[in-house]
Design a protein around this motif. Structure first.
Motif: not given
Length: 229
Positions: A5, A7, A31, A62, A64, A72, A74, A76
Motif C-alpha cells: 500500500q 499514499i 483518490g 480515502e 488506509i 489524497t 491511496v 493498494t
C-alpha cells in the motif's frame, strides 16, 4: 497473497508503507477527483507497476489502515498466489441511460466457472446503482459474491471518474472478477443516516425514485425542512 500500500499527498510521489516485488498485481487506486484528473497520474502508477491491472476510482474520502483521509490518493496492489482476476469495463454513453441493460451486458462478459466474486466500481454522477446491480444479478445464478460502490466527488457532486489501464475519465464502470477455488472474499458496509421529522407514507415512487410523501411533492417537503440545503 502479497499486498503493498502507498499514499500520495498533493504533488508528492507515492510513499509506500511496505515493499514487495509483485507479479501482475491488481492495483486499486482510489483518490481525490482533482488529483486523479492529473494528466500524470496514470503514467506515475504505471511506472510503479508495469505489469499491473490498474483500476482508478474517485472518492469522498480515502481509507488506509484505520485512517480516513481527504485530498489524497491511496494505492493498494495485490498479487494472488493461486487465484486469477478478469477485468472488464464499459461506459454509460454506450447504453443510453439503460443502467440495467448495462449491468447485464457487463456481467455477461465473465465466465461463470470458478467465479467467486464480482467487485464493481461505477461512475457515481448519473448511474442508478440499484438498476445497475439488478442487471448484474440477473445473470448471477452461480451464487458468487457481489460488492463495490459508486465513485464519489467529496461534497461537490460535480463529476466522478474511473478507468481500467488508462487515465481516469467520466462515465466508466469497471468490474473485477475473482476466480479460484481457494479464494474467500467477504464484504460489509455501514451507513450513518439518521431520521428526522414525523413518519410519512410514500404515495408515489418509481424504482428507487421518490416523488410524493403523504400526497405532497417530496422535493417541496424537503425544502420545508432543509431550505437552501
Amino acid at each position: 497473497m502479497k499486498i503493498v500500500q502507498a499514499i500520495k499527498k498533493g504533488d508528492e510521489p507515492f510513499v509506500f508503507q511496505n515493499s514487495n516485488q509483485l507479479k501482475e498485481p491488481l492495483v486499486l487506486v482510489f483518490g481525490n477527483r482533482y488529483m486523479l484528473e492529473s494528466e500524470h497520474i496514470f503514467n506515475e502508477v504505471r511506472a510503479l507497476f508495469p505489469e499491473g491491472h490498474i483500476v482508478f476510482g474517485t472518492t469522498s474520502g480515502e481509507i488506509i489502515d484505520d485512517k480516513v483521509l481527504e485530498g489524497t490518493v491511496v494505492l493498494t496492489a495485490i498479487e494472488f498466489e493461486k487465484s486469477k482476476i478478469l477485468v472488464k469495463r464499459c461506459n454509460v454513453k454506450d447504453y443510453q441511460n439503460d443502467d440495467k441493460k448495462m449491468g447485464t451486458k457487463l456481467a455477461a462478459q465473465f465466465p461463470k466457472e470458478h467465479l467467486k466474486h464480482l467487485f464493481v466500481i461505477s461512475e457515481g454522477s448519473s448511474v442508478n446503482g440499484s438498476a445497475l446491480i439488478e442487471g448484474i444479478e440477473h445473470l448471477n445464478n452461480n451464487g458468487c459474491g457481489l460488492s463495490g460502490g459508486l465513485c464519489g466527488d467529496d461534497d461537490r457532486f460535480e463529476k466522478t471518474l474511473a478507468s481500467y489501464n488508462e487515465s481516469p475519465k467520466e462515465g466508466e464502470i469497471v468490474a473485477i472478477g475473482f476466480y479460484g477455488d481457494t479464494l474467500e472474499i467477504s464484504s460489509a458496509n455501514y451507513g450513518g443516516w439518521t431520521t428526522f421529522g414525523p413518519e410519512r407514507i410514500i404515495t408515489k415512487s418509481q424504482g428507487n425514485i421518490l416523488y410524493e410523501l403523504d400526497g405532497k411533492p417530496a422535493l417541496d417537503l424537503y425544502k420545508t425542512y432543509l431550505g437552501e440545503k
